[in-house]
Design an enzyme around this catalytic site. Sequence first.
Site, PDB file in Angstrom:
ATOM      1  N   GLY A  10      43.601 -23.404 -30.461  1.00  0.00           N
ATOM      2  CA  GLY A  10      42.639 -23.567 -29.376  1.00  0.00           C
ATOM      3  C   GLY A  10      41.307 -24.068 -29.890  1.00  0.00           C
ATOM      4  N   GLY A  12      38.622 -24.753 -27.887  1.00  0.00           N
ATOM      5  CA  GLY A  12      37.541 -24.517 -26.921  1.00  0.00           C
ATOM      6  C   GLY A  12      36.434 -23.692 -27.549  1.00  0.00           C
ATOM      7  N   ALA A  14      35.836 -20.476 -27.654  1.00  0.00           N
ATOM      8  CA  ALA A  14      36.200 -19.253 -28.395  1.00  0.00           C
ATOM      9  C   ALA A  14      36.766 -19.612 -29.770  1.00  0.00           C
ATOM     10  CB  ALA A  14      37.198 -18.437 -27.594  1.00  0.00           C
ATOM     11  N   GLY A  15      37.701 -20.563 -29.807  1.00  0.00           N
ATOM     12  CA  GLY A  15      38.324 -20.942 -31.078  1.00  0.00           C
ATOM     13  C   GLY A  15      37.299 -21.541 -32.027  1.00  0.00           C
ATOM     14  N   PHE A 118      22.471 -16.251 -10.566  1.00  0.00           N
ATOM     15  CA  PHE A 118      23.917 -16.454 -10.500  1.00  0.00           C
ATOM     16  C   PHE A 118      24.539 -15.297  -9.731  1.00  0.00           C
ATOM     17  CE2 PHE A 118      27.308 -19.049 -12.438  1.00  0.00           C
ATOM     18  CZ  PHE A 118      26.596 -20.217 -12.652  1.00  0.00           C
ATOM     19  N   ASP A 212      49.839 -21.245 -22.222  1.00  0.00           N
ATOM     20  CA  ASP A 212      50.837 -21.258 -23.314  1.00  0.00           C
ATOM     21  C   ASP A 212      50.676 -20.069 -24.259  1.00  0.00           C
ATOM     22  OD1 ASP A 212      51.469 -23.748 -22.304  1.00  0.00           O
ATOM     23  OD2 ASP A 212      50.296 -24.828 -23.809  1.00  0.00           O
ATOM     24  N   GLN A 231      41.069 -15.040 -10.598  1.00  0.00           N
ATOM     25  CA  GLN A 231      39.833 -15.324  -9.861  1.00  0.00           C
ATOM     26  C   GLN A 231      39.899 -16.610  -9.044  1.00  0.00           C
ATOM     27  OE1 GLN A 231      35.756 -16.259 -11.810  1.00  0.00           O
ATOM     28  NE2 GLN A 231      35.497 -14.329 -10.732  1.00  0.00           N
ATOM     29  N   HIS A 233      37.509 -19.150  -7.222  1.00  0.00           N
ATOM     30  CA  HIS A 233      36.105 -19.532  -7.128  1.00  0.00           C
ATOM     31  C   HIS A 233      35.862 -19.952  -5.683  1.00  0.00           C
ATOM     32  CE1 HIS A 233      32.312 -21.533  -7.706  1.00  0.00           C
ATOM     33  NE2 HIS A 233      32.271 -21.130  -8.957  1.00  0.00           N
ATOM     34  N   ARG A 277      32.209 -13.375  -6.839  1.00  0.00           N
ATOM     35  CA  ARG A 277      33.161 -14.389  -6.393  1.00  0.00           C
ATOM     36  C   ARG A 277      34.300 -13.837  -5.550  1.00  0.00           C
ATOM     37  NH1 ARG A 277      33.135 -17.889 -11.986  1.00  0.00           N
ATOM     38  NH2 ARG A 277      31.098 -18.776 -11.569  1.00  0.00           N
ATOM     39  N   HIS A 348      40.377 -20.297 -10.462  1.00  0.00           N
ATOM     40  CA  HIS A 348      39.344 -20.661 -11.422  1.00  0.00           C
ATOM     41  C   HIS A 348      39.484 -19.972 -12.777  1.00  0.00           C
ATOM     42  CE1 HIS A 348      35.475 -22.132 -12.640  1.00  0.00           C
ATOM     43  NE2 HIS A 348      34.966 -20.924 -12.777  1.00  0.00           N
ATOM     44  N   GLU A 378      39.184 -16.872 -22.975  1.00  0.00           N
ATOM     45  CA  GLU A 378      39.825 -16.608 -21.680  1.00  0.00           C
ATOM     46  C   GLU A 378      41.247 -16.085 -21.824  1.00  0.00           C
ATOM     47  OE1 GLU A 378      39.074 -19.586 -18.728  1.00  0.00           O
ATOM     48  OE2 GLU A 378      40.593 -18.791 -17.373  1.00  0.00           O
ATOM     49  N   ARG A 389      35.389 -11.333 -12.663  1.00  0.00           N
ATOM     50  CA  ARG A 389      34.376 -11.796 -13.609  1.00  0.00           C
ATOM     51  C   ARG A 389      33.134 -12.293 -12.873  1.00  0.00           C
ATOM     52  NH1 ARG A 389      32.811 -16.936 -15.745  1.00  0.00           N
ATOM     53  NH2 ARG A 389      34.451 -18.140 -14.731  1.00  0.00           N
ATOM     54  N   SER A 394      31.631 -15.793 -18.851  1.00  0.00           N
ATOM     55  CA  SER A 394      32.818 -16.190 -19.606  1.00  0.00           C
ATOM     56  C   SER A 394      32.456 -16.997 -20.850  1.00  0.00           C
ATOM     57  CB  SER A 394      33.751 -16.998 -18.714  1.00  0.00           C
ATOM     58  OG  SER A 394      34.732 -17.589 -19.497  1.00  0.00           O
ATOM     59  N   LEU A 395      31.541 -17.956 -20.690  1.00  0.00           N
ATOM     60  CA  LEU A 395      31.076 -18.685 -21.874  1.00  0.00           C
ATOM     61  C   LEU A 395      30.486 -17.682 -22.854  1.00  0.00           C
ATOM     62  CD1 LEU A 395      29.316 -21.834 -20.350  1.00  0.00           C
ATOM     63  CD2 LEU A 395      31.612 -21.665 -21.290  1.00  0.00           C
TER      64      LEU A 395
HETATM   65  C1  LIG Z   1      35.267 -26.253 -14.046  1.00  0.00           C
HETATM   66  C2  LIG Z   1      34.893 -24.978 -14.747  1.00  0.00           C
HETATM   67  C3  LIG Z   1      33.569 -24.593 -14.849  1.00  0.00           C
HETATM   68  C4  LIG Z   1      33.225 -23.402 -15.502  1.00  0.00           C
HETATM   69  N1  LIG Z   1      31.916 -23.059 -15.585  1.00  0.00           N
HETATM   70  C5  LIG Z   1      31.575 -21.937 -16.259  1.00  0.00           C
HETATM   71  C6  LIG Z   1      30.205 -21.591 -16.414  1.00  0.00           C
HETATM   72  O1  LIG Z   1      29.306 -22.293 -15.991  1.00  0.00           O
HETATM   73  N2  LIG Z   1      29.922 -20.442 -17.099  1.00  0.00           N
HETATM   74  C7  LIG Z   1      30.890 -19.633 -17.619  1.00  0.00           C
HETATM   75  O2  LIG Z   1      30.563 -18.625 -18.223  1.00  0.00           O
HETATM   76  N3  LIG Z   1      32.193 -19.977 -17.498  1.00  0.00           N
HETATM   77  C8  LIG Z   1      32.551 -21.098 -16.832  1.00  0.00           C
HETATM   78  N4  LIG Z   1      33.873 -21.424 -16.727  1.00  0.00           N
HETATM   79  C9  LIG Z   1      34.881 -20.643 -17.454  1.00  0.00           C
HETATM   80  C10 LIG Z   1      34.832 -21.008 -18.930  1.00  0.00           C
HETATM   81  O3  LIG Z   1      34.535 -22.369 -19.057  1.00  0.00           O
HETATM   82  C11 LIG Z   1      36.156 -20.733 -19.635  1.00  0.00           C
HETATM   83  O4  LIG Z   1      36.603 -19.443 -19.360  1.00  0.00           O
HETATM   84  C12 LIG Z   1      35.992 -20.894 -21.152  1.00  0.00           C
HETATM   85  O5  LIG Z   1      35.368 -22.124 -21.457  1.00  0.00           O
HETATM   86  C13 LIG Z   1      37.333 -20.802 -21.838  1.00  0.00           C
HETATM   87  O6  LIG Z   1      37.176 -21.153 -23.191  1.00  0.00           O
HETATM   88  P1  LIG Z   1      38.343 -20.897 -24.236  1.00  0.00           P
HETATM   89  O7  LIG Z   1      37.813 -21.262 -25.562  1.00  0.00           O
HETATM   90  O8  LIG Z   1      38.876 -19.533 -24.047  1.00  0.00           O
HETATM   91  O9  LIG Z   1      39.510 -21.898 -23.786  1.00  0.00           O
HETATM   92  P2  LIG Z   1      39.522 -23.469 -23.461  1.00  0.00           P
HETATM   93  O10 LIG Z   1      38.203 -24.098 -23.511  1.00  0.00           O
HETATM   94  O11 LIG Z   1      40.321 -23.602 -22.202  1.00  0.00           O
HETATM   95  O12 LIG Z   1      40.350 -24.063 -24.666  1.00  0.00           O
HETATM   96  C14 LIG Z   1      41.728 -23.836 -24.840  1.00  0.00           C
HETATM   97  C15 LIG Z   1      42.191 -24.587 -26.057  1.00  0.00           C
HETATM   98  O13 LIG Z   1      43.521 -24.203 -26.374  1.00  0.00           O
HETATM   99  C16 LIG Z   1      44.298 -25.344 -26.645  1.00  0.00           C
HETATM  100  N5  LIG Z   1      45.704 -25.011 -26.355  1.00  0.00           N
HETATM  101  C17 LIG Z   1      46.202 -24.366 -25.277  1.00  0.00           C
HETATM  102  N6  LIG Z   1      47.545 -24.258 -25.377  1.00  0.00           N
HETATM  103  C18 LIG Z   1      47.892 -24.842 -26.544  1.00  0.00           C
HETATM  104  C19 LIG Z   1      49.124 -25.077 -27.208  1.00  0.00           C
HETATM  105  N7  LIG Z   1      50.299 -24.692 -26.695  1.00  0.00           N
HETATM  106  N8  LIG Z   1      49.100 -25.736 -28.397  1.00  0.00           N
HETATM  107  C20 LIG Z   1      47.935 -26.164 -28.927  1.00  0.00           C
HETATM  108  N9  LIG Z   1      46.742 -25.974 -28.338  1.00  0.00           N
HETATM  109  C21 LIG Z   1      46.725 -25.319 -27.168  1.00  0.00           C
HETATM  110  C22 LIG Z   1      43.706 -26.416 -25.747  1.00  0.00           C
HETATM  111  O14 LIG Z   1      44.039 -27.698 -26.209  1.00  0.00           O
HETATM  112  C23 LIG Z   1      42.219 -26.096 -25.898  1.00  0.00           C
HETATM  113  O15 LIG Z   1      41.728 -26.691 -27.070  1.00  0.00           O
HETATM  114  C24 LIG Z   1      34.232 -22.597 -16.063  1.00  0.00           C
HETATM  115  C25 LIG Z   1      35.551 -22.979 -15.976  1.00  0.00           C
HETATM  116  C26 LIG Z   1      35.889 -24.141 -15.299  1.00  0.00           C
HETATM  117  C27 LIG Z   1      37.353 -24.478 -15.185  1.00  0.00           C
END
Ligand SMILES: Cc1cc2nc3c(=O)[nH]c(=O)nc-3n(C[C@H](O)[C@H](O)[C@H](O)COP(=O)(O)OP(=O)(O)OC[C@H]3O[C@@H](n4cnc5c(N)ncnc54)[C@H](O)[C@@H]3O)c2cc1C
Length: 575
Positions: A10, A12, A14-15, A118, A212, A231, A233, A277, A348, A378, A389, A394-395
């Site tokens: 991952g 994103g 967190a990773g 917010f 996944d 959730q 939105h 929400r 969402h 997430e 939430r 979440s960020l």
């Molecule tokens: C449109 C939108 C707006 C948002 N706005 C806000 C906000 O303003 N404030 C807030 O706090 N939160 C917000 N959120 C929520 C927040 O963005 C997410 O909860 C958070 O960014 C999730 O980050 P993450 O690192 O957990 O995962 P993600 O950013 O979803 O990253 C997941 C990663 O895992 C990888 N991955 C997944 N499955 C596999 C696999 N099988 N093999 C290899 N790689 C894989 C993907 O490629 C990706 O790199 C929003 C969410 C959305 C959808």
Amino acid sequence: MFEHDVIIVGGGLAGCRAALEITRTNPNLNVAVVAKTHPIRSHSVAAQGGIAATLKNVDPTDSWEAHAFDTVKGSDYLADQDAVEILTREAPEVIIDLEHMGVLFSRLADGHIAQRAFGGHSHNRTCYAADKTGHAILHELVSNLRRNGVHLYQEWYVMRLILEEGQAKGIVMYNILDGHIEVVRAKAVMFATGGYGRVYNTTSNDYASTGDGLAMTALAGLPLEDMEFVQFHPTGLYPVGVLISEAVRGEGAYLINSQGERFMERYAPSRMELAPRDITSRAIAYEIRAGRGIHPDGSAGGPFVYLDLRHMGKEKIMSRVPFCWEEAHRLVSIDAVIEPIPVRPTIHYCMGGIPVNTDGQVRSGSDGFVDGFFAAGETSCVSVHGANRLGSNSLLECVVYGRRTGAKIAQFVQNRKLPIVDEQHYITEAQQQIQALLAQQGQYRISQVRHAFQDCMTQYCGVFRTEQLMQEGAQKLQEIQNQYSQIYLDDKGDCWNTEIVEALELQSLIVVGRLILASAMNRQESRGAHFREDFPQRDDTNFLKHTMAYYSPAGIDIQYAKVAITMFEPKERKY
Ligand SMILES: Cc1cc2nc3c(=O)[nH]c(=O)nc-3n(C[C@H](O)[C@H](O)[C@H](O)COP(=O)(O)OP(=O)(O)OC[C@H]3O[C@@H](n4cnc5c(N)ncnc54)[C@H](O)[C@@H]3O)c2cc1C
């Protein structure tokens, strides 16, 4: 076989935050991040509204205790309060750290980081970079990883967690570019695979949010926590479902029904459009059900309500929420300066996930941990969001718990040897799985089964739930699962075969969907985002507890775990 001290799935927030912390703690460690997308295309990049922290730049009366209380109340008292305390206490520090890395936050006139209102937050504490906050943070993190020598595997699909005798030993991954399979062994494995919005037919999430990591964890025999809490939105753009950020209401926009009423007055008079929400989404759903929704021709009784920004004026709209204006303009030809935006609830965020402690160590059950397995973001459930939430938490969770998990991993891998893994065994099994998919002589296209599945989850396990509805949903899901074994692939090649990826993702979606449905059926109360019309009250006597759902092809076993209550006794939740 590839080898790393640490493999993180991952790319994103967190990773990336975890990888950065590991290399900061010990630059000699060999750390890799693998993602099925390019890391900066992770869903985090789409985060709009902001990230909460009590910096007190706008409101000096704010405190981490107030942030903690809002979060626990928002969670309908299901959050683990020890985890919430860490989240809110460490928040200011992680934001300043991001700022020092170079993240371009929006500013006040005096140069301090700006903070906005917010939903569910009692003070203005959400820091932001206009309405592109995720973009600003993720880009900075990824460039820092490159600087720190973290290896990035881009566009590799991770198919399996290697778990033997209670120890995570590595992963099996499929190269989307050329179809070859690799085993990676590592001293520690971390999942930061994001959410599962694609379980439903209308979502703000990207196409890669297919759960996944959750499915791989469940298929390895480990439990998933609180999966019934999904959730919605309140303001998904009608009809596409993409997000119109809560920041728009934070900056003063109204929700209006077909009669021109600001209907939130009936549901949350003290917070109005800035109620949490779950409450706002249900309010919109009630209005639509009661015939006070709006049709595209402007007449009453339709499927959406209006989000009205007009009174905010062009200058404020364009400086504070320019991206939301652009979305409405580009996708549905609405100029939000002079017209209201049609919105309705959209899926969402998933509050539940892989159960972890506050150091990101994955739980093997209600007590005990999986050796060498970590999760954050997430996909994990720590649980700071409980049953609902709050926006901009979440960020924050990704950076606070990404950092903590990274620090723990750096410590954990010291003096550990690489595990022994039978590479050939795992490669053969993965190849057989792919070959079986390619050879399948079915009658259904993948998209057909996926749409049937998404419609089923939306219809039978959506905003309003009942026992009977969910029983019907479970039966339909069984039929859909049978159809999955009869899908066929047009593309039999191994170069950029996205059909294989889609087929694997559909399997994840179905596993996750079954876990959501079973967890929802067993929770006979209404709490946060989980609303049972047949049990409309919260029931603390019987259900102030976390669901732990164990998957097996034969069925799902539900157990429960305790909630940590350290600061705030549960009371009625009113806004
Ligand atoms: C449109 C939108 C707006 C948002 N706005 C806000 C906000 O303003 N404030 C807030 O706090 N939160 C917000 N959120 C929520 C927040 O963005 C997410 O909860 C958070 O960014 C999730 O980050 P993450 O690192 O957990 O995962 P993600 O950013 O979803 O990253 C997941 C990663 O895992 C990888 N991955 C997944 N499955 C596999 C696999 N099988 N093999 C290899 N790689 C894989 C993907 O490629 C990706 O790199 C929003 C969410 C959305 C959808």
